[in-house]
Write a protein that holds these residues in place. Structure first.
Motif, mmCIF file in Angstrom:
data_model
loop_
_atom_site.group_PDB
_atom_site.id
_atom_site.type_symbol
_atom_site.label_atom_id
_atom_site.label_comp_id
_atom_site.label_asym_id
_atom_site.label_seq_id
_atom_site.Cartn_x
_atom_site.Cartn_y
_atom_site.Cartn_z
ATOM 1 N N UNK A 135 0.808 -1.220 0.000
ATOM 2 C CA UNK A 135 0.000 0.000 0.000
ATOM 3 C C UNK A 135 0.838 1.265 0.000
ATOM 4 N N UNK A 136 2.114 1.172 0.351
ATOM 5 C CA UNK A 136 2.987 2.351 0.367
ATOM 6 C C UNK A 136 3.715 2.552 -0.964
ATOM 7 N N UNK A 137 3.556 1.577 -1.886
ATOM 8 C CA UNK A 137 4.311 1.662 -3.136
ATOM 9 C C UNK A 137 3.429 1.524 -4.382
ATOM 10 N N UNK A 138 2.116 1.367 -4.204
ATOM 11 C CA UNK A 138 1.261 1.220 -5.380
ATOM 12 C C UNK A 138 1.066 2.567 -6.069
ATOM 13 N N UNK A 139 0.379 2.544 -7.194
ATOM 14 C CA UNK A 139 0.234 3.756 -8.003
ATOM 15 C C UNK A 139 -0.455 4.871 -7.240
ATOM 16 N N UNK A 140 -1.497 4.518 -6.495
ATOM 17 C CA UNK A 140 -2.222 5.541 -5.744
ATOM 18 C C UNK A 140 -1.331 6.179 -4.678
ATOM 19 N N UNK A 141 -0.562 5.348 -3.965
ATOM 20 C CA UNK A 141 0.313 5.874 -2.919
ATOM 21 C C UNK A 141 1.391 6.771 -3.508
ATOM 22 N N UNK A 142 1.945 6.376 -4.636
ATOM 23 C CA UNK A 142 3.009 7.173 -5.255
ATOM 24 C C UNK A 142 2.463 8.508 -5.748
ATOM 25 N N UNK A 143 1.228 8.487 -6.259
ATOM 26 C CA UNK A 143 0.609 9.771 -6.639
ATOM 27 C C UNK A 143 0.519 10.695 -5.428
ATOM 28 N N UNK A 144 0.179 10.109 -4.271
ATOM 29 C CA UNK A 144 0.097 10.894 -3.058
ATOM 30 C C UNK A 144 1.446 11.417 -2.590
ATOM 31 N N UNK A 145 2.514 10.759 -3.035
ATOM 32 C CA UNK A 145 3.866 11.181 -2.661
ATOM 33 C C UNK A 145 4.444 12.230 -3.606
ATOM 34 N N UNK A 146 3.689 12.554 -4.656
ATOM 35 C CA UNK A 146 4.199 13.492 -5.659
ATOM 36 C C UNK A 146 4.669 14.797 -5.013
ATOM 37 N N UNK A 147 3.874 15.316 -4.072
ATOM 38 C CA UNK A 147 4.233 16.569 -3.412
ATOM 39 C C UNK A 147 5.533 16.464 -2.644
ATOM 40 N N UNK A 148 5.665 15.481 -1.720
ATOM 41 C CA UNK A 148 6.933 15.324 -0.996
ATOM 42 C C UNK A 148 8.126 15.064 -1.911
ATOM 43 N N UNK A 149 7.937 14.269 -2.977
ATOM 44 C CA UNK A 149 9.041 13.991 -3.901
ATOM 45 C C UNK A 149 9.472 15.276 -4.601
ATOM 46 N N UNK A 150 8.497 16.064 -5.037
ATOM 47 C CA UNK A 150 8.836 17.315 -5.725
ATOM 48 C C UNK A 150 9.499 18.303 -4.766
ATOM 49 N N UNK A 380 8.672 7.584 -10.677
ATOM 50 C CA UNK A 380 8.196 8.911 -10.280
ATOM 51 C C UNK A 380 9.359 9.826 -9.907
ATOM 52 N N UNK A 381 10.349 9.297 -9.193
ATOM 53 C CA UNK A 381 11.508 10.110 -8.815
ATOM 54 C C UNK A 381 12.240 10.594 -10.058
ATOM 55 N N UNK A 382 12.394 9.709 -11.054
ATOM 56 C CA UNK A 382 13.071 10.127 -12.285
ATOM 57 C C UNK A 382 12.258 11.179 -13.021
ATOM 58 N N UNK A 383 10.949 10.962 -13.103
ATOM 59 C CA UNK A 383 10.098 11.924 -13.817
ATOM 60 C C UNK A 383 10.192 13.307 -13.175
ATOM 61 N N UNK A 384 10.132 13.345 -11.854
ATOM 62 C CA UNK A 384 10.178 14.630 -11.157
ATOM 63 C C UNK A 384 11.557 15.281 -11.304
ATOM 64 N N UNK A 385 12.620 14.505 -11.132
ATOM 65 C CA UNK A 385 13.960 15.082 -11.244
ATOM 66 C C UNK A 385 14.203 15.641 -12.638
ATOM 67 N N UNK A 386 13.894 14.859 -13.678
ATOM 68 C CA UNK A 386 14.140 15.336 -15.036
ATOM 69 C C UNK A 386 13.274 16.561 -15.342
ATOM 70 N N UNK A 387 12.029 16.569 -14.859
ATOM 71 C CA UNK A 387 11.150 17.712 -15.093
ATOM 72 C C UNK A 387 11.677 18.962 -14.402
ATOM 73 N N UNK A 388 12.133 18.821 -13.167
ATOM 74 C CA UNK A 388 12.647 19.968 -12.433
ATOM 75 C C UNK A 388 13.943 20.480 -13.051
ATOM 76 N N UNK A 389 14.759 19.585 -13.577
ATOM 77 C CA UNK A 389 15.967 20.021 -14.275
ATOM 78 C C UNK A 389 15.600 20.805 -15.534
ATOM 79 N N UNK A 390 14.611 20.322 -16.265
ATOM 80 C CA UNK A 390 14.180 21.014 -17.470
ATOM 81 C C UNK A 390 13.616 22.392 -17.156
ATOM 82 N N UNK A 391 12.898 22.501 -16.049
ATOM 83 C CA UNK A 391 12.225 23.759 -15.706
ATOM 84 C C UNK A 391 13.129 24.753 -14.988
ATOM 85 N N UNK A 392 14.040 24.254 -14.156
ATOM 86 C CA UNK A 392 14.757 25.156 -13.267
ATOM 87 C C UNK A 392 16.233 25.336 -13.525
#
Length: 423
Positions: A135-150, A380-392
């Motif tokens: 339950x801590x690693x499924x798709x729904x949980x990871x979506x909920x972690x988007x904020x902390x990961x970002x 998700x970690x890769x998606x966020x890191x690459x996106x933040x690198x592209x943006x910032x």
């Protein structure tokens, strides 16, 4: 949207050995220093400064199922073909994880976590342990972690930008991976820095995290706190969850925490490998900056390209035949994942880094019952890191030579210095 241009101006140091991941297939097969002795696969120096891909390419053709005699390591079989490795992964009844999933010196015996942790259990216990954590690693949980990961990503990138020159390994990827798993486990943020220091000490010494006394002591203390005051984190679930109607022992809880923390090494190496791959292939980064819709495919190609877990091991539970070779019950079987993910029978032009590759049937995250429980989180970690690198970040250029790990267990950069220019 700001486009990030990764500068190719400083990509390699001519005094450094050639990174095997950058050679073309013909280079690999004709290089005069090509090694064709499979015994070299257990030499960390080959993986740090040599060309393991050249050796794996030769083995896929000439010795796809190879028997290694006992040395300081126990005797084992090497598999280098994608089809064979996938077959072993998918037959968990015939190939056990209980005795350990990494080669260890014979004098050390089986892994002490055997039968106790998610990675080192077989059915039915493996499925039961996995259900406690899923339950801590499924798709729904990871979506909920988007904020902390970002938030964690912006924090590490903000510090890196302030420094100007930093090391992707220690200043970005390592801190990001550990911060996220600590959040899931319920480790207070005030303790992240200490835990990061201790895990780095263990990683750099190439020892198990449980060999670091402070890590064990820390989780034993945290475990006692969760026994008295459960919270909504994964550690509380492990402390209070049951398998076959019984609570896990304190040893099992601590070892599973260690297992999850240890798995961040593969995650951070994938992040590091992704940054390095884009530095070395700026045309691919430019394509991604122009079309964010390519992000899912880019992530899969980074996973294939980096294949941060160098090998995974299983033990045969019964006689088994692969390509005409007879394996006996009790035989160790080593699966060389980077080789599988360059297999010419599966991947067209496998030595080309291509974020539009399709299909991409890599097995960087294993397959079958032991498919990586953190796979969605890693993506998700890769998606966020690459996106933040592209943006910032306006520009990234390599600021020194890459040092690779001396290890047969995991592969990637031990140090990747870069210079960042803010957007």
């Amino acid at each position: 949207m700001t486009t990030t241009a990764l500068s190719p101006a400083v990509l390699t140091d001519p005094t450094e050995p050639t990174d095997p991941a950058r050679l073309t297939a013909p280079d690999r097969l004709t290089a005069p220093d090509r090694l064709t002795d499979p015994a070299r696969l257990t030499d960390p120096e080959l993986h740090a400064t040599g060309d393991p891909h050249g050796l794996w390419a030769w083995m896929r053709t000439h010795a796809p199922v190879h028997r290694h005699p006992a040395t300081d390591l126990p005797a084992f079989w090497s598999l280098t073909r994608h089809e064979d490795i996938r077959e072993v992964y998918r037959d968990a009844a015939a190939f056990s994880s209980r005795h350990g999933v990494l080669l260890r010196k014979a004098a050390l015996g089986d892994d002490p976590g055997g039968g106790l942790t998610l990675a080192l259990t077989d059915a039915p216990r493996h499925k039961q342990l996995r259900s406690l954590m899923a339950d801590w690693f499924n798709t729904r949980a990871v979506r909920g972690l988007e904020g902390p990961v970002r938030a964690a990503t912006r924090t590490v990138l903000g510090r890196a930008l302030e420094q100007g020159t930093c090391d992707v390994v220690h200043d970005i990827a390592g801190r990001l991976s550990l911060s996220v798993i600590c959040h899931i486990l319920g480790v207070p943020e005030r303790d992240h820095e200490a835990l990061y220091r201790w895990t780095n000490e263990a990683f750099e010494a190439h020892t198990s995290l449980v060999a670091h006394p402070r890590i064990v002591e820390y989780f034993e203390e945290l475990l006692l706190q969760r026994m008295e005051r459960p919270t909504g984190d994964l550690l509380s679930a492990l402390v209070n969850g049951t398998v076959d109607g019984e609570l896990l022992t304190e040893e099992e809880v601590v070892l599973n925490c260690e297992n999850l923390i240890g798995a961040t090494e593969n995650g951070r190496l994938a992040l590091i490998g992704g940054v390095q791959a884009f530095l070395e292939h700026p045309d691919q980064w430019q394509r991604l900056s122009e079309d964010r819709g390519l992000m899912p495919g880019a992530i899969e190609e980074v996973l294939r390209w980096t294949s941060s877990a160098t090998h995974s091991m299983r033990v045969a539970t019964r006689p088994y035949e692969i390509r005409g070779r007879q394996l006996a019950a009790g035989d160790r079987v080593v699966l060389w994942l980077p080789s599988a993910n360059r297999d010419e029978e599966v991947f067209a032009d496998p030595y080309r880094f291509d974020i539009t590759r399709s299909p991409n049937r890599h097995i960087a995250l294993a397959a079958g019952e032991h498919f990586c429980i953190g796979s969605t989180l890693a993506r998700a970690e890769m998606r966020v890191l690459f996106s933040e690198l592209l943006d910032g970040v306006r520009g990234i250029e390599q600021a020194g030579p890459v040092r690779r790990l001396h290890s047969i267990h995991v592969n990637g950069a031990e140090s990747l210095p870069v210079r960042l220019t803010p957007a």
